[in-house]
Design a protein around this motif. Structure first.
Motif, PDB file in Angstrom:
ATOM      1  N   GLU A 164       0.825  -1.217   0.000  1.00  0.00           N
ATOM      2  CA  GLU A 164       0.000   0.000   0.000  1.00  0.00           C
ATOM      3  C   GLU A 164       0.857   1.265   0.000  1.00  0.00           C
ATOM      4  OE1 GLU A 164      -3.393   0.437  -0.295  1.00  0.00           O
ATOM      5  OE2 GLU A 164      -3.256  -1.674  -0.861  1.00  0.00           O
ATOM      6  N   LYS A 202      -2.966   7.495   6.812  1.00  0.00           N
ATOM      7  CA  LYS A 202      -3.368   6.280   7.543  1.00  0.00           C
ATOM      8  C   LYS A 202      -2.604   5.059   7.048  1.00  0.00           C
ATOM      9  CE  LYS A 202      -7.881   8.172   8.398  1.00  0.00           C
ATOM     10  NZ  LYS A 202      -9.145   8.412   7.786  1.00  0.00           N
ATOM     11  N   VAL A 203      -2.271   5.049   5.757  1.00  0.00           N
ATOM     12  CA  VAL A 203      -1.522   3.924   5.182  1.00  0.00           C
ATOM     13  C   VAL A 203      -0.147   3.824   5.829  1.00  0.00           C
ATOM     14  CG1 VAL A 203      -0.496   3.003   3.067  1.00  0.00           C
ATOM     15  CG2 VAL A 203      -2.777   4.018   3.004  1.00  0.00           C
ATOM     16  N   GLY A 206       0.703   5.002   8.832  1.00  0.00           N
ATOM     17  CA  GLY A 206       0.509   4.580  10.217  1.00  0.00           C
ATOM     18  C   GLY A 206       0.246   3.086  10.324  1.00  0.00           C
ATOM     19  N   LYS A 207      -0.558   2.580   9.411  1.00  0.00           N
ATOM     20  CA  LYS A 207      -0.867   1.151   9.398  1.00  0.00           C
ATOM     21  C   LYS A 207       0.390   0.317   9.133  1.00  0.00           C
ATOM     22  CE  LYS A 207      -3.968  -2.113   7.120  1.00  0.00           C
ATOM     23  NZ  LYS A 207      -4.923  -2.284   6.027  1.00  0.00           N
ATOM     24  N   ALA A 208       1.312   0.844   8.323  1.00  0.00           N
ATOM     25  CA  ALA A 208       2.570   0.146   8.033  1.00  0.00           C
ATOM     26  C   ALA A 208       3.558   0.248   9.196  1.00  0.00           C
ATOM     27  CB  ALA A 208       3.204   0.710   6.768  1.00  0.00           C
TER      28      ALA A 208
END
Length: 194
Positions: free
Chosen positions: A74, A111-112, A114-116
């Motif tokens: 992502e 957000k991508v 942070g998710k990573a």
């Protein structure tokens, strides 16, 4: 995945890292190999979890992702499709040396990151000959990893990249001139004495 190490405050460790990266840059025989060698060398030292190189031609408004390692799919997708993100491109062209607030740069796409699990990122641009710009980016999942000593080393690394890039450009030009001269000589009828 690189192992984490928080002892990069040691000047000897930083010198080893810089030397390793410089050797990788000097070993490159062409520009794609140069970018691959640099990303690989950056990615393999402690606590750098992602590394990227973008380029921008003077006649183009977008960034081209030349090489990367470590980014999840992502994040990779976002970083490779930067032709519609003018605010992000402008930010990268100016350079930033430690960003922890992803929302300030990436907006909804933050957000991508942070998710990573990426906590810090740095981007260091350098202007090449004829207005081409190269940007080295790298990120860490650790907090407070990018200190001033490490950033100084990376600034020197991006300058090494610029010098090697120019040398490769010159070598390509000289090789082209030799080929042209060889074609001219072989096209002549008869002998030439010097």
């Amino acid at each position: 995945m690189p192992q984490t190490n928080s002892c990069l405050n040691d000047p000897v460790d930083l010198l080893r890292i810089q030397t390793k990266i410089k050797k990788a840059v000097v070993a490159a025989r062409n520009q794609p190999e140069l970018f691959a060698q640099l990303v690989d060398a950056c990615f393999n030292f402690p606590a750098v979890d992602c590394a990227w190189i973008w380029s921008r031609e003077p006649s183009d408004d977008r960034l081209t992702l030349e090489n990367s390692q470590g980014a999840d799919p992502e994040v990779q997708k976002i970083l490779s499709q930067m032709d519609g993100c003018q605010a992000v491109i402008n930010h990268l062209l100016v350079g930033h040396e430690v960003v922890e607030q992803w929302e300030q740069i990436w907006g909804d796409q933050s957000k991508v990151f942070g998710k990573a699990g990426l906590n810090q990122v740095a981007a260091l641009p350098v202007e090449m000959s004829e207005g081409r710009i190269i940007i080295l980016g790298f990120a860490s999942r650790q907090k407070d990893f990018f200190d001033s000593c490490l950033l100084n080393v990376m600034r020197l690394v991006i300058l090494d990249l610029a010098q090697r890039h120019q040398i490769l450009d010159l070598e390509t030009s000289v090789q082209g001139a030799r080929q042209n001269f060889g074609q001219i000589i072989s096209a002549l009828e008869g002998y030439i004495f010097v």
